[in-house]
Each structure stands twice: as structure tokens, then as C-alpha cells.
Design a protein around this motif. Structure first.
Motif, PDB file in Angstrom:
ATOM      1  N   GLU A  94       0.827  -1.346  -0.003  1.00 39.13           N
ATOM      2  CA  GLU A  94      -0.055   0.121   0.159  1.00 39.13           C
ATOM      3  C   GLU A  94       0.826   1.308  -0.102  1.00 39.13           C
ATOM      4  OE1 GLU A  94       1.382  -0.260   4.179  1.00 39.13           O
ATOM      5  OE2 GLU A  94       0.785  -1.603   2.741  1.00 39.13           O
ATOM      6  N   LYS A  95       0.313   2.428  -0.429  1.00 45.47           N
ATOM      7  CA  LYS A  95       1.003   3.595  -0.408  1.00 45.47           C
ATOM      8  C   LYS A  95       1.332   4.006   1.147  1.00 45.47           C
ATOM      9  CE  LYS A  95      -0.198   5.796  -4.634  1.00 45.47           C
ATOM     10  NZ  LYS A  95       0.867   5.771  -5.327  1.00 45.47           N
ATOM     11  N   GLY A  96       2.185   4.522   1.340  1.00 48.60           N
ATOM     12  CA  GLY A  96       2.739   5.081   2.730  1.00 48.60           C
ATOM     13  C   GLY A  96       3.691   4.121   3.416  1.00 48.60           C
ATOM     14  N   SER A  97       3.836   3.029   2.679  1.00 50.48           N
ATOM     15  CA  SER A  97       4.921   1.881   3.066  1.00 50.48           C
ATOM     16  C   SER A  97       6.092   2.140   2.321  1.00 50.48           C
ATOM     17  CB  SER A  97       4.473   0.411   2.706  1.00 50.48           C
ATOM     18  OG  SER A  97       4.443   0.442   1.253  1.00 50.48           O
ATOM     19  N   GLY A  98       7.419   1.832   2.876  1.00 54.61           N
ATOM     20  CA  GLY A  98       8.560   2.139   2.452  1.00 54.61           C
ATOM     21  C   GLY A  98       8.790   1.530   1.059  1.00 54.61           C
ATOM     22  N   THR A  99       8.211   0.184   1.269  1.00 59.06           N
ATOM     23  CA  THR A  99       8.552  -0.692   0.077  1.00 59.06           C
ATOM     24  C   THR A  99       7.766  -0.073  -1.108  1.00 59.06           C
ATOM     25  OG1 THR A  99       8.514  -2.706   1.390  1.00 59.06           O
ATOM     26  CG2 THR A  99       7.892  -2.864  -1.031  1.00 59.06           C
ATOM     27  N   ARG A 100       6.676   0.674  -1.034  1.00 63.07           N
ATOM     28  CA  ARG A 100       5.684   1.307  -2.277  1.00 63.07           C
ATOM     29  C   ARG A 100       6.603   2.378  -2.506  1.00 63.07           C
ATOM     30  NH1 ARG A 100       0.531   0.859  -4.126  1.00 63.07           N
ATOM     31  NH2 ARG A 100       0.729   2.207  -5.914  1.00 63.07           N
ATOM     32  N   GLU A 101       7.054   3.096  -1.611  1.00 65.90           N
ATOM     33  CA  GLU A 101       7.824   4.338  -1.924  1.00 65.90           C
ATOM     34  C   GLU A 101       9.038   4.034  -2.980  1.00 65.90           C
ATOM     35  OE1 GLU A 101      10.993   7.206   0.512  1.00 65.90           O
ATOM     36  OE2 GLU A 101       9.282   6.647   1.529  1.00 65.90           O
ATOM     37  N   THR A 102       9.734   2.962  -2.581  1.00 59.19           N
ATOM     38  CA  THR A 102      10.852   2.613  -3.308  1.00 59.19           C
ATOM     39  C   THR A 102      10.501   2.176  -4.930  1.00 59.19           C
ATOM     40  OG1 THR A 102      12.383   1.871  -1.474  1.00 59.19           O
ATOM     41  CG2 THR A 102      12.985   1.004  -3.516  1.00 59.19           C
ATOM     42  N   PHE A 103       9.487   1.321  -4.707  1.00 62.84           N
ATOM     43  CA  PHE A 103       8.858   0.854  -6.173  1.00 62.84           C
ATOM     44  C   PHE A 103       8.525   2.026  -6.946  1.00 62.84           C
ATOM     45  CE2 PHE A 103       5.170  -0.268  -8.732  1.00 62.84           C
ATOM     46  CZ  PHE A 103       5.759  -1.281  -9.385  1.00 62.84           C
ATOM     47  N   ASP A 104       7.740   2.918  -6.320  1.00 60.92           N
ATOM     48  CA  ASP A 104       7.243   4.122  -7.111  1.00 60.92           C
ATOM     49  C   ASP A 104       8.479   4.998  -7.754  1.00 60.92           C
ATOM     50  OD1 ASP A 104       4.646   3.453  -6.709  1.00 60.92           O
ATOM     51  OD2 ASP A 104       4.266   4.826  -5.081  1.00 60.92           O
ATOM     52  N   ARG A 105       9.574   5.149  -6.667  1.00 59.25           N
ATOM     53  CA  ARG A 105      10.678   5.933  -7.296  1.00 59.25           C
ATOM     54  C   ARG A 105      11.167   5.113  -8.398  1.00 59.25           C
ATOM     55  NH1 ARG A 105      14.338   5.370  -3.231  1.00 59.25           N
ATOM     56  NH2 ARG A 105      15.352   3.675  -4.321  1.00 59.25           N
ATOM     57  N   ALA A 106      11.251   3.727  -8.484  1.00 55.66           N
ATOM     58  CA  ALA A 106      11.884   3.132  -9.802  1.00 55.66           C
ATOM     59  C   ALA A 106      10.949   3.238 -10.946  1.00 55.66           C
ATOM     60  CB  ALA A 106      11.902   1.605  -9.188  1.00 55.66           C
ATOM     61  N   PHE A 107       9.529   3.398 -10.680  1.00 52.59           N
ATOM     62  CA  PHE A 107       8.783   3.491 -11.873  1.00 52.59           C
ATOM     63  C   PHE A 107       8.237   4.918 -11.995  1.00 52.59           C
ATOM     64  CE2 PHE A 107       8.816  -0.976 -11.461  1.00 52.59           C
ATOM     65  CZ  PHE A 107       8.367  -1.492 -12.530  1.00 52.59           C
ATOM     66  N   HIS A 108       8.985   5.947 -11.729  1.00 61.23           N
ATOM     67  CA  HIS A 108       8.539   7.226 -11.535  1.00 61.23           C
ATOM     68  C   HIS A 108       8.221   7.834 -12.832  1.00 61.23           C
ATOM     69  CE1 HIS A 108      12.758   8.005 -12.455  1.00 61.23           C
ATOM     70  NE2 HIS A 108      12.365   9.119 -12.977  1.00 61.23           N
ATOM     71  N   ASN A 109       8.653   7.339 -13.972  1.00 61.17           N
ATOM     72  CA  ASN A 109       8.536   7.718 -15.416  1.00 61.17           C
ATOM     73  C   ASN A 109       7.317   7.049 -16.063  1.00 61.17           C
ATOM     74  OD1 ASN A 109      10.382   9.874 -15.533  1.00 61.17           O
ATOM     75  ND2 ASN A 109      11.886   8.495 -16.104  1.00 61.17           N
ATOM     76  N   TYR A 110       6.739   5.992 -15.353  1.00 64.63           N
ATOM     77  CA  TYR A 110       5.709   5.099 -15.973  1.00 64.63           C
ATOM     78  C   TYR A 110       4.680   4.666 -15.143  1.00 64.63           C
ATOM     79  CZ  TYR A 110      10.188   3.903 -18.575  1.00 64.63           C
ATOM     80  OH  TYR A 110      11.268   4.146 -19.385  1.00 64.63           O
TER      81      TYR A 110
END
Length: 310
Positions: A195-211
Motif C-alpha cells: 500500500e501507499k505509505g509503506s517504504g516498499t511502495r515508496e521505493t517501487f514508485d521511485r523506480a517506476f517514476h516515469n511509468y
């Protein structure tokens, strides 16, 4: 001095719970006794520490200024009490950990700490990064162990150990046999994510920031194990810490997907409030955490079987 440690204890309990009745339960007093003590405390200094909002109490600016000093004084007083009583332990410590750390490292570290200091007590709470940061900021926790970023101005952050997320799938999934998977192939798959708010999701979203707009997010879950079970069932692919997948990869129930185009590296961090008095117990626990990870470069390389002594 006009105030007592008991009054400070009640003030801190009310600030954490937002309720006199809940605070009274926390400090083992009747509601009337706690209410009277708080009222006398405010009256002695002619200051209001809480705004009354319906049946709840919301700490105001004056209370916020007092809170870190009250917590520090109570912590120091507890250490004096333990010393004078001849206790070998460090009293109660409240530690918060995010889900990956909490489920795969923190419980073993807490057990090892209590094994070495059997007269100590630890209350371990496991939440996502956002919640742990809020609890540290509100002086509800002594220490935090998180896997996401923290930029709160009142919180001290210390880097602990490197960690890495990995994309994974069920062994029967078409991507399981690919030597290398492209971004376009990843975008074509349904995702099972934290879910959003988790550190795991933060890292994932950063890796896919252009997509982000191209991602097919099929399901969001609050627990790492739930993500693993859902991916095992074949509903989609996931992305969580390699530490959390170590056993599943060894068993073959899940398999890693090679994604050279993605940067999925991150760190685990220690957190504490900048105005928080670091007790001996806190320092000892931090030292234990660092000693366990001193000889490895990444979290999944920690030999978990060595943490608990036989």
C-alpha cells in the motif's frame, strides 16, 4: 518545584491517547484521579496544555513545547529508579518497526536483546513507514526501524544497512524463465503491490517514476506475506524486499525476475526524536542491531540463525 513526576506521567499519557480515561488506564489510576492531577498541574502554572475538543483532548502549542522535556525527565527518572532498585535490565522500551524489518529482523533482534537482558521489557509495534514516523514524532515510540525515507524536521535518522527490492513471480509464470525482462514486459503485467505509505511502495514508485500512468496495479495489500501468497496464486507479479523472499526463493515457491533497467536499492534506518533522551537500553539495542549486521553488505545476507543463541 511545584510539579510531581506523577503529574508529568499523566500529562504524557493524555498527550499520547487524547483522552483522560485512556490515560488513567495507562497509568493505573481512576479517571477522576487522573483528571484532578492534570487540572492541578495546569492550575499550578496557570497554563492550558490541551484544547478540549468534544470529549477528547488535543495537545496545544504549550503542551507540545513541554512534551519532549517531560518524556526525557520521566526516562531519566526511570533509569534512576532501576539503578537504585538494583535492576539488571533497562525497564520498558517501545520500538516500532516497518513490516519487512518487523517480520524478518526485529522480532529476532528483540528476542536476542531480551535473552541478554532478561530483566528488560520491550513493546514492539509493526506498522508501515508513515505510521512509525508519526509515532516517533508524537513521542509514542522510543526507537523506530524503518525501510522508507524520513524527512521530518524533528526526527534524527541514522542509516543502518542496505536493502534491495526484487521483482518476483510464481514459478509457472511466463516471466519466470526469461533471462532478462524489459520495462515494456513489466508494464504489460498486472501488479500486486504494498500500500501507499509503506517504504516498499515508496521505493517501487521511485523506480517506476516515469511509468506510473502505464502501470497495471491489480491489487494493493498492507502485508508482505499477503503479497507473496497472492503472487504465488498467479494473479500477478510483485516487488518486495529480497530479505522477505529469501526462504521462498530457496524453496522455489517464488522466483526472482531479472530487471536490470530498475534501480530497486534502498536502506534500512534507525529513527528517534531529536529531543528524545537516549536511555542506556536504547543505546544497547542500537549497538546490538549494528553488531548483527556489521559483517554483511545487504539485509538478506544476515545469518538469521545466528541471532538467537542456543
Amino acid at each position: 518545584m511545584k510539579f510531581s513526576l506523577r503529574q508529568l506521567e499523566i500529562f504524557v499519557a493524555v498527550s499520547r491517547t487524547g483522552s483522560v480515561s485512556k490515560a488513567a488506564q495507562a497509568v493505573f489510576l481512576s479517571q477522576s484521579a487522573a483528571s484532578t492531577a492534570l487540572a492541578e498541574f495546569e492550575k499550578q502554572y496557570n497554563v492550558q496544555l490541551f484544547d478540549r475538543v468534544g470529549k477528547s483532548l488535543r495537545i496545544n502549542q504549550a503542551g507540545q513545547q513541554l512534551l519532549p522535556h517531560a518524556v526525557e525527565l520521566l526516562d531519566r527518572a526511570q533509569e534512576i529508579h532501576n539503578l537504585m532498585e538494583g535492576h539488571a535490565g533497562y525497564g520498558l522500551m517501545k520500538i516500532g518497526a516497518t513490516l519487512t524489518i518487523g517480520n524478518y529482523l526485529a522480532t529476532l533482534l528483540v528476542a536476542e536483546f531480551l535473552h541478554e537482558h532478561d530483566d528488560s521489557r520491550i513493546e514492539l509495534q509493526v506498522h508501515n513507514t508513515k505510521t512509525i514516523i508519526e509515532q516517533i514524532a508524537n513521542h509514542e515510540l522510543d526507537l523506530g526501524l524503518i525501510e522508507g525515507g524520513c524527512h521530518h524536521p524533528d526526527i534524527e535518522v541514522e542509516t543502518w544497512i542496505a536493502d534491495e527490492l526484487v521483482v518476483f513471480c510464481a514459478p509457472q509464470h511466463p516471466l519466470a524463465t526469461k533471462k532478462k525482462v524489459t520495462m515494456q514486459q513489466l508494464l504489460a503485467e498486472p501488479w500486486i503491490l504494498r500500500e501507499k505509505g509503506s517504504g516498499t511502495r515508496e521505493t517501487f514508485d521511485r523506480a517506476f517514476h516515469n511509468y506510473h500512468s502505464q502501470l497495471n496495479i491489480r491489487l494493493e495489500l498492507e502485508h508482505t506475506e499477503a503479497v507473496k501468497r497472492t503472487v504465488e496464486s498467479g494473479l500477478g507479479i510483485g516487488c518486495i524486499s529480497r530479505l522477505a523472499l529469501k526462504d521462498a526463493f530457496r524453496r522455489g515457491s517464488l522466483v526472482p525476475v531479472n530487471t536490470p533497467a530498475l534501480d530497486l536499492g534502498r536502506y534500512f534506518y534507525f529513527l528517534w526524536h531529536k529531543q528524545k533522551y537516549q536511555t542506556t537500553g536504547m543505546r544497547e539495542f542500537l549497538a546490538l542491531c549494528k553488531s548483527i549486521t556489521a559483517d554483511v553488505s545487504r539485509s538478506d545476507e544476515v545469518n538469521l540463525t545466528r541471532i538467537i543463541k542456543e
